[in-house]
Design a protein around this motif. Structure first.
Motif, PDB file in Angstrom:
ATOM      1  N   LEU A 137     -28.112  -5.797  -5.816  1.00 13.29           N
ATOM      2  CA  LEU A 137     -28.406  -5.509  -7.213  1.00 13.29           C
ATOM      3  C   LEU A 137     -27.390  -6.254  -8.064  1.00 13.29           C
ATOM      4  N   THR A 138     -27.873  -7.114  -8.938  1.00 13.19           N
ATOM      5  CA  THR A 138     -26.968  -7.893  -9.786  1.00 13.19           C
ATOM      6  C   THR A 138     -27.454  -7.847 -11.226  1.00 13.19           C
ATOM      7  N   GLN A 139     -26.504  -7.876 -12.162  1.00 11.70           N
ATOM      8  CA  GLN A 139     -26.822  -7.932 -13.585  1.00 11.70           C
ATOM      9  C   GLN A 139     -26.602  -9.354 -14.077  1.00 11.70           C
ATOM     10  N   GLU A 140     -27.633  -9.891 -14.694  1.00 14.25           N
ATOM     11  CA  GLU A 140     -27.576 -11.257 -15.207  1.00 14.25           C
ATOM     12  C   GLU A 140     -28.124 -11.246 -16.625  1.00 14.25           C
ATOM     13  N   GLY A 141     -27.198 -11.339 -17.588  1.00 16.49           N
ATOM     14  CA  GLY A 141     -27.611 -11.285 -18.985  1.00 16.49           C
ATOM     15  C   GLY A 141     -28.187  -9.917 -19.310  1.00 16.49           C
ATOM     16  N   ASN A 142     -29.410  -9.915 -19.844  1.00 18.38           N
ATOM     17  CA  ASN A 142     -30.064  -8.654 -20.206  1.00 18.38           C
ATOM     18  C   ASN A 142     -30.991  -8.135 -19.117  1.00 18.38           C
ATOM     19  N   GLN A 143     -30.874  -8.697 -17.923  1.00 14.80           N
ATOM     20  CA  GLN A 143     -31.734  -8.289 -16.821  1.00 14.80           C
ATOM     21  C   GLN A 143     -30.899  -7.813 -15.635  1.00 14.80           C
ATOM     22  N   VAL A 144     -31.546  -6.977 -14.819  1.00 22.17           N
ATOM     23  CA  VAL A 144     -30.996  -6.593 -13.527  1.00 22.17           C
ATOM     24  C   VAL A 144     -31.942  -7.121 -12.468  1.00 22.17           C
ATOM     25  N   ARG A 145     -31.394  -7.763 -11.469  1.00 25.39           N
ATOM     26  CA  ARG A 145     -32.196  -8.325 -10.382  1.00 25.39           C
ATOM     27  C   ARG A 145     -31.899  -7.542  -9.110  1.00 25.39           C
ATOM     28  N   ALA A 146     -32.963  -7.100  -8.444  1.00 26.61           N
ATOM     29  CA  ALA A 146     -32.824  -6.303  -7.222  1.00 26.61           C
ATOM     30  C   ALA A 146     -33.619  -6.951  -6.102  1.00 26.61           C
ATOM     31  N   LEU A 147     -32.981  -7.111  -4.959  1.00 25.69           N
ATOM     32  CA  LEU A 147     -33.651  -7.633  -3.768  1.00 25.69           C
ATOM     33  C   LEU A 147     -33.981  -6.448  -2.871  1.00 25.69           C
ATOM     34  N   ILE A 148     -35.264  -6.265  -2.585  1.00 25.15           N
ATOM     35  CA  ILE A 148     -35.688  -5.120  -1.782  1.00 25.15           C
ATOM     36  C   ILE A 148     -36.429  -5.601  -0.547  1.00 25.15           C
ATOM     37  N   GLU A 149     -36.441  -4.730   0.474  1.00 21.21           N
ATOM     38  CA  GLU A 149     -37.254  -5.010   1.660  1.00 21.21           C
ATOM     39  C   GLU A 149     -37.581  -3.699   2.357  1.00 21.21           C
ATOM     40  N   PRO A 150     -38.649  -3.640   3.139  1.00 20.69           N
ATOM     41  CA  PRO A 150     -38.958  -2.417   3.880  1.00 20.69           C
ATOM     42  C   PRO A 150     -37.782  -2.007   4.758  1.00 20.69           C
ATOM     43  N   THR A 151     -37.479  -0.712   4.776  1.00 19.89           N
ATOM     44  CA  THR A 151     -36.350  -0.219   5.560  1.00 19.89           C
ATOM     45  C   THR A 151     -36.504  -0.564   7.033  1.00 19.89           C
ATOM     46  N   ALA A 152     -37.721  -0.570   7.523  1.00 21.41           N
ATOM     47  CA  ALA A 152     -37.972  -0.890   8.926  1.00 21.41           C
ATOM     48  C   ALA A 152     -37.982  -2.388   9.188  1.00 21.41           C
ATOM     49  N   GLY A 153     -37.764  -3.184   8.147  1.00 21.98           N
ATOM     50  CA  GLY A 153     -37.780  -4.640   8.290  1.00 21.98           C
ATOM     51  C   GLY A 153     -39.070  -5.233   7.769  1.00 21.98           C
ATOM     52  N   GLY A 154     -38.969  -6.441   7.249  1.00 18.51           N
ATOM     53  CA  GLY A 154     -40.153  -7.101   6.720  1.00 18.51           C
ATOM     54  C   GLY A 154     -39.796  -8.051   5.599  1.00 18.51           C
ATOM     55  N   LEU A 158     -38.243  -9.694  -4.837  1.00 14.40           N
ATOM     56  CA  LEU A 158     -37.267  -9.685  -5.921  1.00 14.40           C
ATOM     57  C   LEU A 158     -37.875  -8.954  -7.113  1.00 14.40           C
ATOM     58  N   ILE A 159     -37.116  -8.001  -7.655  1.00 11.43           N
ATOM     59  CA  ILE A 159     -37.529  -7.249  -8.834  1.00 11.43           C
ATOM     60  C   ILE A 159     -36.555  -7.554  -9.964  1.00 11.43           C
ATOM     61  N   THR A 160     -37.087  -7.806 -11.146  1.00  9.24           N
ATOM     62  CA  THR A 160     -36.244  -7.907 -12.332  1.00  9.24           C
ATOM     63  C   THR A 160     -36.614  -6.750 -13.254  1.00  9.24           C
ATOM     64  N   ALA A 161     -35.591  -6.102 -13.786  1.00  6.44           N
ATOM     65  CA  ALA A 161     -35.804  -4.930 -14.636  1.00  6.44           C
ATOM     66  C   ALA A 161     -34.868  -5.001 -15.829  1.00  6.44           C
ATOM     67  N   GLN A 162     -35.297  -4.388 -16.927  1.00 10.34           N
ATOM     68  CA  GLN A 162     -34.431  -4.303 -18.100  1.00 10.34           C
ATOM     69  C   GLN A 162     -33.370  -3.231 -17.919  1.00 10.34           C
ATOM     70  N   TYR A 163     -33.743  -2.153 -17.225  1.00 11.64           N
ATOM     71  CA  TYR A 163     -32.788  -1.069 -16.976  1.00 11.64           C
ATOM     72  C   TYR A 163     -32.984  -0.533 -15.568  1.00 11.64           C
ATOM     73  N   VAL A 164     -31.902   0.026 -15.025  1.00 11.86           N
ATOM     74  CA  VAL A 164     -31.926   0.640 -13.695  1.00 11.86           C
ATOM     75  C   VAL A 164     -31.293   2.021 -13.795  1.00 11.86           C
ATOM     76  N   ILE A 165     -31.929   2.996 -13.146  1.00 11.42           N
ATOM     77  CA  ILE A 165     -31.320   4.314 -12.968  1.00 11.42           C
ATOM     78  C   ILE A 165     -31.025   4.476 -11.480  1.00 11.42           C
TER      79      ILE A 165
END
Length: 534
Positions: A137-154, A158-165
């Motif tokens: 999870l990284t913050q770049e400017g006014n966006q947050v970028r999240a790299l996700i993958e299935p917990t079991a592998g796969g 990449l998700i970009t969001a304005q806000y993260v909780i």
């Protein structure tokens, strides 16, 4: 790449509630939860009054109650073992149906999570990814970028969001990555066993929140009902000085259960867990576009039942603020009030929960030594006496616009700036409460001679494109008991009360001079939307 306005990391009760609130406010969101199914070890076993009010606003109250156990006759039962000598009992806690429309509910967390998951799966605007892990999870400017993958592998996404909780639990990898410290202390360690078995012959009619039996090596071994019939939790507290005790083996777990029950038992051990019992609150709740909520923001000893409930209230406080900022209806400074309002509540609940844990210490020795335990047991009644803490806590700074300060001797459940607006039943609307009219939008309540407030609110709402509902109270359309309304609200006939979308009072004013209503209400909204209190 997937774009969204809001990313919620963690799909326990707090994250799921955040997703439902986002859906109600029309905020597109993505929820990511690493476990494909709810954790089968039910940590929490109940929802307090305010938490049930919020679930009521989701339309889930009846569904949750259908999965709940009956209210117990007793709070804590202290005994050698369930089969042995009993030393004392406490009452089950306060229940006052005049203070709220929902009351408490004894439901295990795994059952609650299943209900919330089903509702989230059908919620408009919510994409739920269960069995999915956030790797970066990284913050770049006014966006947050999240790299996700299935917990079991796969395959990764990449998700970009304005806000993260971040609702990712007590160990919160996101909080750790943001280098946000937890302030407080370790209280000890809780070794817990979840098991199934029939012990009705030793329980009899003694339904209770918990049975506490004294262990010879110190502390309590507890038997706590999960469903009131065959599902149970047995746990014991270990001091912090002894270090992490690890998981109980199956033989140790069986022995612990049988010692507490007081006889050999035929049980099915479902699983075991060991928790670090902490009383800690995050040093800050926000890092730019990322917010902490629930256990990621605060962890309490489980002596009091405020962990889940405080977390759900966190996101109820935050989501409406994010909604208005995302729509350009409020200043981004409004988001700073999330921490200034919610962190003091968490600090207070953490301290109270820690004191509850310490109260148990005063009972251990008398039970072990067979000394009279009456006074300590009576003192333990305070463990469950928490209605004021739950329903009458008050924000003293934040998204508030001012009004008269409450008298120190006044009814703690009466209206005050910063406090949840009091509940009153609508007499001609079945099981509808006045607070049911207040959730999700700004509301202006005004007295029978306050029609200029209604006119001002309509004009301001149109001008600002801000939903602002109005209700004359009492009136035929808002038919509350006039005497009770006067007792709890004390609203002058020409006065007004501004209630926020989370049901907390932002501003109060008495009679106004002709022509001043619009100016006064505009200024109250301005101060609220920028988190500025005089």
């Amino acid at each position: 790449m997937i774009d969204t306005q809001l990313l919620i990391v963690g799909g326990g009760p707090v994250g799921l509630s955040a997703a439902l609130l986002a859906s109600q406010h029309g905020i597109p969101c993505i929820l990511v939860e690493k476990f494909p199914q709810p954790f089968a070890h039910p940590k929490a076993r109940g929802v307090r009054d305010r938490g049930m009010e919020l679930f009521r606003f989701f339309g889930l109250e009846k569904e949750i109650r259908a999965e709940a156990t009956h209210s117990p006759r007793h709070g804590f039962v202290y005994c050698d073992s369930l089969s042995g000598e009993e030393f004392g009992r406490t009452p089950p806690g306060q229940e006052d149906t005049t203070l709220g429309p929902a009351g408490t509910c004894r439901i295990p967390q795994d059952s609650l999570e299943r209900i919330l998951r089903e509702r989230v799966a059908a919620a408009p605007g919510v994409q739920a990814h269960f069995g999915t892990t956030v790797h970066r999870l990284t913050q770049e400017g006014n966006q947050v970028r999240a790299l996700i993958e299935p917990t079991a592998g796969g395959e990764q996404s990449l998700i970009t969001a304005q806000y993260v909780i971040a609702c990712d639990g007590a160990a919160s990898p996101i909080r750790a990555a943001l280098d946000i410290e937890m302030e407080g202390e370790t209280v000890g360690y809780w070794q817990s066993v979840y098991w199934h078995g029939d012990i009705s012959d030793v329980i009899g009619e003694r339904t209770a929140i918990q049975f506490l039996t004294a262990a010879e090596d110190g502390g309590f071994v507890t038997v706590a009902p999960v469903d009131g019939h065959t599902r149970w939790l047995t746990f014991r507290m270990r001091g912090k000085d002894s270090g992490h005790p690890g998981l109980l083996t199956e033989n140790q777990a069986q022995g612990l259960i049988e010692a507490a029950v007081g006889r050999p038992c035929s049980v099915e051990i479902m699983n075991a867990a060991t928790y670090s019992v902490e009383s800690r609150v995050a040093s800050r709740y926000r890092a730019d576009s990322i917010f902490l909520a629930g256990d990621a923001a605060h962890v309490f000893p489980p002596t009091g039942g405020f962990g889940l409930n405080t977390g759900v209230q966190d996101v109820h406080n935050l989501i409406w603020k994010l909604d208005l900022v995302l729509k350009g209806l409020a200043s981004k400074e409004l988001l700073n009030t999330y921490e200034s309002e919610r962190r003091p509540v968490a600090q207070s609940n953490a301290q109270w929960s820690k004191e509850n844990a310490e109260r148990f210490d005063a009972v251990w020795e008398p039970i072990i030594t067979k000394a009279p335990a009456g006074d300590p047991i009576d003192h333990q009644r305070a463990h469950l006496a928490a209605l004021e803490r739950d329903l009458a806590f008050r924000y003293t700074e934040g998204a508030l616009a001012g009004g008269p300060e409450p008298d120190a001797e006044a009814n703690p459940f009466a209206v005050a700036v910063g406090r949840r607006a009091p509940h009153l039943w609508l007499r001609s609307a079945g099981e509808r409460s006045l607070i049911d009219l207040l959730d999700g939008h700004f509301t202006l309540l005004y007295g029978p001679q306050g029609h200029h407030w209604h006119e001002a609110a309509a004009n301001i709402s149109t001008h600002l494109h801000l939903p602002l509902h109005t209700h004359e109270v009492p009136s035929a359309a808002c038919d509350v008991d006039p005497e009770e309304f006067d007792r709890l609200y004390g609203l002058p006939a020409g006065g007004a009360i501004l209630v926020r979308p989370d049901g907390h009072v932002a501003w109060m004013h008495g009679d106004a001079q002709p022509g001043d209503h619009s100016t006064l209400l505009t200024e109250a909204l301005r101060r609220t939307l920028v988190g500025d209190r005089p």
